[in-house]
Design an enzyme around this catalytic site. Sequence first.
Site, mmCIF file in Angstrom:
data_model
loop_
_atom_site.group_PDB
_atom_site.id
_atom_site.type_symbol
_atom_site.label_atom_id
_atom_site.label_comp_id
_atom_site.label_asym_id
_atom_site.label_seq_id
_atom_site.Cartn_x
_atom_site.Cartn_y
_atom_site.Cartn_z
ATOM 1 N N SER A 20 0.837 -1.191 -0.239
ATOM 2 C CA SER A 20 -0.043 -0.142 0.065
ATOM 3 C C SER A 20 0.641 1.309 -0.040
ATOM 4 O O SER A 20 1.962 1.529 0.829
ATOM 5 C CB SER A 20 -0.877 -0.002 1.272
ATOM 6 O OG SER A 20 -1.329 1.254 1.331
ATOM 7 N N LEU A 21 0.518 2.217 -0.552
ATOM 8 C CA LEU A 21 0.974 3.743 -0.841
ATOM 9 C C LEU A 21 0.861 4.562 0.156
ATOM 10 O O LEU A 21 1.242 5.685 0.141
ATOM 11 C CB LEU A 21 1.049 4.244 -2.258
ATOM 12 C CG LEU A 21 1.456 3.294 -3.600
ATOM 13 C CD1 LEU A 21 0.850 3.948 -4.840
ATOM 14 C CD2 LEU A 21 2.874 2.868 -3.484
ATOM 15 N N THR A 72 -9.613 -0.893 4.582
ATOM 16 C CA THR A 72 -9.911 -1.219 3.259
ATOM 17 C C THR A 72 -10.204 -2.647 3.093
ATOM 18 O O THR A 72 -10.403 -3.326 3.911
ATOM 19 C CB THR A 72 -8.560 -1.073 2.493
ATOM 20 O OG1 THR A 72 -8.656 -1.208 1.051
ATOM 21 C CG2 THR A 72 -7.267 -1.633 2.777
ATOM 22 N N LYS A 76 -14.508 -3.004 4.865
ATOM 23 C CA LYS A 76 -15.110 -1.634 4.872
ATOM 24 C C LYS A 76 -16.416 -1.857 5.336
ATOM 25 O O LYS A 76 -17.149 -1.073 5.956
ATOM 26 C CB LYS A 76 -14.878 -0.952 3.633
ATOM 27 C CG LYS A 76 -13.662 -0.728 3.046
ATOM 28 C CD LYS A 76 -13.784 0.022 1.673
ATOM 29 C CE LYS A 76 -12.330 0.389 1.129
ATOM 30 N NZ LYS A 76 -12.204 1.120 0.001
ATOM 31 N N ASP A 112 -14.413 7.586 0.182
ATOM 32 C CA ASP A 112 -14.202 6.950 -1.422
ATOM 33 C C ASP A 112 -15.277 7.355 -2.407
ATOM 34 O O ASP A 112 -14.703 7.857 -3.293
ATOM 35 C CB ASP A 112 -14.657 5.362 -1.058
ATOM 36 C CG ASP A 112 -13.397 4.601 -0.767
ATOM 37 O OD1 ASP A 112 -12.363 5.061 -0.729
ATOM 38 O OD2 ASP A 112 -13.717 3.535 -0.127
ATOM 39 N N ALA A 137 -20.166 -3.554 -9.402
ATOM 40 C CA ALA A 137 -21.045 -3.339 -8.416
ATOM 41 C C ALA A 137 -20.534 -3.825 -7.125
ATOM 42 O O ALA A 137 -21.345 -4.424 -5.994
ATOM 43 C CB ALA A 137 -22.586 -3.683 -8.412
ATOM 44 N N GLY A 139 -17.657 -2.996 -3.676
ATOM 45 C CA GLY A 139 -17.478 -1.791 -2.955
ATOM 46 C C GLY A 139 -17.098 -0.610 -3.510
ATOM 47 O O GLY A 139 -17.843 0.759 -3.403
ATOM 48 N N GLY A 251 -7.824 5.926 -12.471
ATOM 49 C CA GLY A 251 -8.135 5.444 -11.063
ATOM 50 C C GLY A 251 -7.188 6.104 -10.202
ATOM 51 O O GLY A 251 -7.558 6.436 -8.909
HETATM 52 P P1 NAD Z 1 -15.223 -6.145 -5.413
HETATM 53 O O1 NAD Z 1 -14.704 -7.649 -5.928
HETATM 54 O O2 NAD Z 1 -15.971 -5.799 -4.167
HETATM 55 O O3 NAD Z 1 -16.258 -5.893 -6.781
HETATM 56 C C1 NAD Z 1 -15.949 -6.064 -7.869
HETATM 57 C C2 NAD Z 1 -17.198 -6.506 -8.716
HETATM 58 O O4 NAD Z 1 -17.004 -6.339 -10.151
HETATM 59 C C3 NAD Z 1 -17.724 -7.759 -8.270
HETATM 60 O O5 NAD Z 1 -19.158 -7.525 -7.959
HETATM 61 C C4 NAD Z 1 -17.526 -8.569 -9.719
HETATM 62 O O6 NAD Z 1 -18.713 -9.412 -9.810
HETATM 63 C C5 NAD Z 1 -17.593 -7.511 -10.484
HETATM 64 N N1 NAD Z 1 -16.849 -7.943 -11.905
HETATM 65 C C6 NAD Z 1 -15.556 -8.587 -12.317
HETATM 66 N N2 NAD Z 1 -15.403 -8.863 -13.378
HETATM 67 C C7 NAD Z 1 -16.409 -8.183 -14.220
HETATM 68 C C8 NAD Z 1 -16.797 -7.978 -15.330
HETATM 69 N N3 NAD Z 1 -15.847 -8.612 -16.323
HETATM 70 N N4 NAD Z 1 -17.801 -7.500 -15.766
HETATM 71 C C9 NAD Z 1 -18.835 -7.267 -15.052
HETATM 72 N N5 NAD Z 1 -18.577 -7.201 -13.784
HETATM 73 C C10 NAD Z 1 -17.381 -7.870 -13.033
HETATM 74 O O7 NAD Z 1 -13.878 -5.132 -5.630
HETATM 75 P P2 NAD Z 1 -13.964 -3.624 -5.201
HETATM 76 O O8 NAD Z 1 -13.407 -3.573 -4.000
HETATM 77 O O9 NAD Z 1 -15.031 -3.072 -5.543
HETATM 78 O O10 NAD Z 1 -12.559 -3.267 -6.205
HETATM 79 C C11 NAD Z 1 -12.795 -3.139 -7.585
HETATM 80 C C12 NAD Z 1 -11.605 -2.357 -8.177
HETATM 81 O O11 NAD Z 1 -11.459 -1.157 -7.741
HETATM 82 C C13 NAD Z 1 -10.158 -3.082 -7.622
HETATM 83 O O12 NAD Z 1 -9.253 -3.193 -8.667
HETATM 84 C C14 NAD Z 1 -9.626 -2.128 -6.481
HETATM 85 O O13 NAD Z 1 -8.278 -1.996 -6.537
HETATM 86 C C15 NAD Z 1 -10.122 -0.718 -7.356
HETATM 87 N N6 NAD Z 1 -10.362 0.334 -6.181
HETATM 88 C C16 NAD Z 1 -9.752 1.373 -6.376
HETATM 89 C C17 NAD Z 1 -9.834 2.451 -5.511
HETATM 90 C C18 NAD Z 1 -9.320 4.000 -6.010
HETATM 91 O O14 NAD Z 1 -9.137 4.531 -5.201
HETATM 92 N N7 NAD Z 1 -9.056 4.197 -7.372
HETATM 93 C C19 NAD Z 1 -10.764 2.386 -4.446
HETATM 94 C C20 NAD Z 1 -11.207 1.107 -4.119
HETATM 95 C C21 NAD Z 1 -10.946 0.048 -5.210
#
Ligand code: NAD
Length: 285
Positions: A20-21, A72, A76, A112, A137, A139, A251
């Site tokens: 983590s950064l 995280t 969460k 977030d 859909a 977090g 992102g």
């Molecule tokens: P998560 O596992 O809770 O949710 C991901 C969702 O995507 C799931 O519901 C899954 O079914 C769906 N999914 C996966 N592949 C798919 C596809 N090809 N088509 C449709 N739906 C699909 O994960 P999360 O915690 O929501 O994180 C998702 C991404 O967001 C991660 O890469 C994470 O690193 C990134 N993230 C970035 C930030 C930021 O500050 N930029 C913050 C939080 C998370």
Amino acid sequence: MSTSQESFVLGLVGGGISASLTPAMQMREGRASGVSLTYRLIDMDRLGLGVADLPDVLAWTQRLGFDGLNVTHPFKQAIVPLLDELSEDAADLGAVNTVLFRGGRMLGRNTDWSGYSSAFRSVLPDAVHDRAVLVGAGGAGAAVGYGLLRQGAAHVAVLDAEENRAAGVTERLARRFGEDRVSIAYDVGQALHDASGVVNATPVGMVGHPGSALPADLLRRDLWVSDVVYFPLETELVATARSRGCRVLPGGGMAVQQAVGAFEYFTGRTPDPARMARHFEELTA
Ligand code: NAD
């Protein structure tokens, strides 16, 4: 919440967070803002701890004098019922990424959605009232959808590979923003038809999950395209969208702005978002 306090002890609670950064970003901004800020990783995986240990981790960090925590994946949501008070947005989302220890109480906040919203407004200011398609859909998707609707998006169509996840986020957002402003989508091509922009909130595109959740031929030039994945910063989706002439929001913007919001909650001081963004870029270069 302004404070004259000049020294803070903070931590990040999550699983598999050794790269983590966040500690580097927060501590450097502390130095630049003239506060002493110690920020520790509390990697539950490394400690052999899980969700059942969260109450102990909260109690001990509070007892040991921590001023707050970031939270995280995958905690969460699980942390929510353990806190004494939630901000309205954290309660709406059922998710907390920032905990403040204040006067013996544990307060839950969520930066977030506000981080995404700030990043969006700074890069795509004229698009705040657009119709958007949200793919993913989990977090991150819930926070993005909340951010889009809070800043005035006309409509968000939510699509997920798992229909029940899309339904869950759609229901949550509809409760807060009304059923006419959010719906489930089943076909991304159809959903994009009358949309002005699209967000990838799936992990597809991050290191270890190569590819793109959005077929390149759907990326019309007039769409704005946003990705929440920030490792790498230039995902396949972002690169393809750029090459097709779309406006893009990678992102990194959300990652920096959620940290900006957390710093403000922790210290009561307004950090310098541009400085934090420059530091984030250095760390990810
Ligand atoms: P998560 O596992 O809770 O949710 C991901 C969702 O995507 C799931 O519901 C899954 O079914 C769906 N999914 C996966 N592949 C798919 C596809 N090809 N088509 C449709 N739906 C699909 O994960 P999360 O915690 O929501 O994180 C998702 C991404 O967001 C991660 O890469 C994470 O690193 C990134 N993230 C970035 C930030 C930021 O500050 N930029 C913050 C939080 C998370």
